[in-house]
Design an enzyme around this catalytic site. Structure first.
Site, PDB file in Angstrom:
ATOM      1  N   ASP A  12       0.831  -1.210   0.000  1.00 51.17           N
ATOM      2  CA  ASP A  12       0.000   0.000   0.000  1.00 51.17           C
ATOM      3  C   ASP A  12       0.866   1.260   0.000  1.00 51.17           C
ATOM      4  OD1 ASP A  12      -2.401   1.356  -0.012  1.00 51.17           O
ATOM      5  OD2 ASP A  12      -2.570   1.390   2.175  1.00 51.17           O
ATOM      6  N   GLY A  13       0.266   2.349  -0.463  1.00 52.08           N
ATOM      7  CA  GLY A  13       0.922   3.657  -0.386  1.00 52.08           C
ATOM      8  C   GLY A  13       1.431   4.192  -1.718  1.00 52.08           C
ATOM      9  N   ASN A  14       1.163   3.478  -2.812  1.00 50.25           N
ATOM     10  CA  ASN A  14       1.641   3.933  -4.128  1.00 50.25           C
ATOM     11  C   ASN A  14       1.096   5.305  -4.509  1.00 50.25           C
ATOM     12  OD1 ASN A  14       2.800   1.450  -4.374  1.00 50.25           O
ATOM     13  ND2 ASN A  14       1.306   0.629  -5.837  1.00 50.25           N
ATOM     14  N   HIS A  29       1.973   3.545  -8.955  1.00 49.02           N
ATOM     15  CA  HIS A  29       1.765   2.119  -9.247  1.00 49.02           C
ATOM     16  C   HIS A  29       2.894   1.570 -10.129  1.00 49.02           C
ATOM     17  CE1 HIS A  29      -1.974   2.289  -7.226  1.00 49.02           C
ATOM     18  NE2 HIS A  29      -2.631   2.964  -8.154  1.00 49.02           N
ATOM     19  N   SER A  57      -7.602  -5.433  -4.796  1.00 49.39           N
ATOM     20  CA  SER A  57      -8.670  -6.014  -3.969  1.00 49.39           C
ATOM     21  C   SER A  57     -10.007  -5.933  -4.697  1.00 49.39           C
ATOM     22  CB  SER A  57      -8.771  -5.266  -2.634  1.00 49.39           C
ATOM     23  OG  SER A  57      -9.359  -3.998  -2.832  1.00 49.39           O
ATOM     24  N   TRP A  61     -12.064  -2.243  -7.353  1.00 51.37           N
ATOM     25  CA  TRP A  61     -12.895  -2.032  -8.540  1.00 51.37           C
ATOM     26  C   TRP A  61     -13.582  -0.672  -8.513  1.00 51.37           C
ATOM     27  CZ3 TRP A  61     -12.777  -4.258 -13.007  1.00 51.37           C
ATOM     28  CH2 TRP A  61     -12.391  -5.583 -13.122  1.00 51.37           C
ATOM     29  N   ARG A  63     -12.310   2.113  -7.954  1.00 51.41           N
ATOM     30  CA  ARG A  63     -11.421   3.213  -8.374  1.00 51.41           C
ATOM     31  C   ARG A  63     -11.719   3.629  -9.818  1.00 51.41           C
ATOM     32  NH1 ARG A  63      -5.610   2.487  -5.435  1.00 51.41           N
ATOM     33  NH2 ARG A  63      -6.471   1.976  -3.392  1.00 51.41           N
ATOM     34  N   LEU A 123      10.018 -21.151  -3.944  1.00 49.85           N
ATOM     35  CA  LEU A 123       9.102 -20.196  -3.311  1.00 49.85           C
ATOM     36  C   LEU A 123       7.706 -20.237  -3.950  1.00 49.85           C
ATOM     37  CD1 LEU A 123       8.789 -17.568  -1.452  1.00 49.85           C
ATOM     38  CD2 LEU A 123       9.329 -16.289  -3.540  1.00 49.85           C
ATOM     39  N   ARG A 181      -4.705  -1.622   9.040  1.00 51.39           N
ATOM     40  CA  ARG A 181      -5.911  -2.414   8.836  1.00 51.39           C
ATOM     41  C   ARG A 181      -5.640  -3.538   7.836  1.00 51.39           C
ATOM     42  NH1 ARG A 181      -7.548   2.889   6.968  1.00 51.39           N
ATOM     43  NH2 ARG A 181      -7.193   3.069   4.723  1.00 51.39           N
ATOM     44  N   GLU A 194       1.543 -12.754  12.930  1.00 50.53           N
ATOM     45  CA  GLU A 194       2.161 -11.560  13.501  1.00 50.53           C
ATOM     46  C   GLU A 194       1.876 -10.421  12.529  1.00 50.53           C
ATOM     47  OE1 GLU A 194       3.964 -11.406  16.385  1.00 50.53           O
ATOM     48  OE2 GLU A 194       3.497 -13.523  16.696  1.00 50.53           O
TER      49      GLU A 194
HETATM   50  C1  IPE Z   1      -5.424  -2.613   0.044  1.00 53.93           C
HETATM   51  O1  IPE Z   1      -5.115  -1.288  -0.164  1.00 53.93           O
HETATM   52  C2  IPE Z   1      -5.414  -3.373  -1.233  1.00 53.93           C
HETATM   53  C3  IPE Z   1      -4.117  -3.478  -1.877  1.00 53.93           C
HETATM   54  C4  IPE Z   1      -2.969  -3.063  -1.451  1.00 53.93           C
HETATM   55  C5  IPE Z   1      -4.146  -4.145  -3.139  1.00 53.93           C
HETATM   56  P1  IPE Z   1      -6.236  -0.157  -0.267  1.00 53.93           P
HETATM   57  O2  IPE Z   1      -5.532   1.119  -0.382  1.00 53.93           O
HETATM   58  O3  IPE Z   1      -7.211  -0.493  -1.323  1.00 53.93           O
HETATM   59  O4  IPE Z   1      -6.952  -0.296   1.154  1.00 53.93           O
HETATM   60  P2  IPE Z   1      -7.849   0.740   1.922  1.00 53.93           P
HETATM   61  O5  IPE Z   1      -8.927   1.155   0.968  1.00 53.93           O
HETATM   62  O6  IPE Z   1      -7.005   1.895   2.298  1.00 53.93           O
HETATM   63  O7  IPE Z   1      -8.352  -0.008   3.116  1.00 53.93           O
HETATM   64  C1  IPE Z   2      -1.740   0.304  -3.185  1.00 53.69           C
HETATM   65  O1  IPE Z   2      -1.540   1.670  -3.279  1.00 53.69           O
HETATM   66  C2  IPE Z   2      -2.014  -0.342  -4.509  1.00 53.69           C
HETATM   67  C3  IPE Z   2      -3.415  -0.719  -4.703  1.00 53.69           C
HETATM   68  C4  IPE Z   2      -4.343  -0.638  -3.821  1.00 53.69           C
HETATM   69  C5  IPE Z   2      -3.757  -1.239  -5.990  1.00 53.69           C
HETATM   70  P1  IPE Z   2      -2.735   2.706  -3.211  1.00 53.69           P
HETATM   71  O2  IPE Z   2      -3.166   3.015  -4.595  1.00 53.69           O
HETATM   72  O3  IPE Z   2      -3.827   2.257  -2.318  1.00 53.69           O
HETATM   73  O4  IPE Z   2      -1.979   3.943  -2.598  1.00 53.69           O
HETATM   74  P2  IPE Z   2      -2.543   4.933  -1.501  1.00 53.69           P
HETATM   75  O5  IPE Z   2      -2.954   4.112  -0.316  1.00 53.69           O
HETATM   76  O6  IPE Z   2      -3.704   5.640  -2.118  1.00 53.69           O
HETATM   77  O7  IPE Z   2      -1.392   5.821  -1.214  1.00 53.69           O
HETATM   78 MG    MG Z   3      -4.142   2.482  -0.317  1.00 53.13          MG
END
Ligand code: IPE
Ligand code: IPE
Ligand code: MG
Length: 254
Positions: A12-14, A29, A57, A61, A63, A123, A181, A194
């Site tokens: 997460d966080g891209n 991404h 996830s 969808w 987005r 792996l 979360r 963990e």
């Molecule tokens: C969780 O990240 C799904 C993936 C990393 C693929 P999200 O960014 O979609 O999660 P929420 O919406 O913040 O809970």
């Molecule tokens: C995670 O990064 C990748 C996917 C959920 C596909 P996000 O796109 O959720 O990045 P943030 O959380 O908005 O920074």
């Molecule tokens: Mg995110």
């Protein structure tokens, strides 16, 4: 690394990584997807048996289509780019989730690589794509009901009905990006995992940080509900069952 066999990562966080740099979210991404191979390589080097990566996830969808389309194309590019390396390193590649809406060409690439690597002993690399933990549980239960009408389901039946039963429980879940979360990931398999949440956003998550987290968690004591005398959940459940009988006998309830 015997104790940490299966690691799951919520990558997460891209989007925020890119926004902070005044770039469009999809740039994050692209950079995030370029980071995956080095983490896979490090997991392999550390002797981890299974690595499950959350890439898209069922909730994603919702987005904008332009972003969803980029995520689809990055999966395809990843497979094309890494195919040879995956095969050479004896990695078993799999996707869990609903990929039926991906372009046909991408679905074929996925199936081909899954089949080619199905018997690899290295792996177990699994991408969760179009994945939802609740949907997986419903799938497992429906499978059971169809095959065993009128019977009650137990924990083993449910585990066996998951998308990829041989992955087993998750030992360590890492989420990058700072949120604490689960976001509908591997709900069943995470029961005794963990949990490690790092502020680092996925494009910046390095093999060195990954290895430090694994090392840190390996030294944590996992008790599985006992007072510390077992090394895994199976053992704890057997111990609990034996003790339950003994305790009931001593209480005179048996
Ligand atoms: C969780 O990240 C799904 C993936 C990393 C693929 P999200 O960014 O979609 O999660 P929420 O919406 O913040 O809970
Ligand atoms: C995670 O990064 C990748 C996917 C959920 C596909 P996000 O796109 O959720 O990045 P943030 O959380 O908005 O920074
Ligand atoms: Mg995110």
């Amino acid at each position: 690394m015997e104790r940490v066999k299966h690691i799951a990562i919520i990558m997460d966080g891209n989007g925020r990584w890119a926004t902070m740099r005044n770039r469009p979210r999809v740039w994050g991404h692209i950079r995030g997807s370029a980071n995956v191979a080095s983490i896979v390589e490090e997991a392999d080097r550390l002797g981890i048996k299974a690595l499950t990566l959350y890439a898209f996830s069922s909730e994603n969808w919702s987005r904008p289509f332009s972003e969803v389309r980029v995520l689809f194309s990055l999966l395809k590019k990843f497979i094309k780019r890494e195919r040879a390396r995956i095969i050479n390193n004896k990695i078993r590649f799999k996707i869990i989730g609903d990929i039926s809406e991906l372009p046909q060409g991408t679905q074929e690439l996925i199936r081909e690589l899954e089949q080619t690597t199905a018997y690899n002993q290295g792996l177990k690399l699994t991408f969760a794509f179009g994945y939802g933990g609740r949907a997986e549980l419903v799938y497992a239960m429906n499978q059971f009901i169809t095959q065993n009408p009128g019977q009650k389901i137990n924990e083993k039946d449910l585990s066996n009905g998951l998308y990829c039963p041989d992955l087993g429980d998750v030992d360590l879940l890492i989420r990058t990006g700072g949120d604490c979360r689960i976001s509908n990931f591997l709900l069943w398999q995470l029961a005794y995992a963990e949990l490690f949440f790092t502020q680092t956003k996925w494009p910046d998550f390095s093999p060195a940080e990954f290895s430090r987290i694994v090392d840190f968690v390996t030294r944590r004591e996992r008790r599985f509900g006992t007072i510390g005398e077992v090394s895994d959940l199976n053992e704890a459940q057997k111990l609990a069952e034996r003790n339950r009988v003994t305790i009931n006998q001593q209480l005179g309830t048996h």
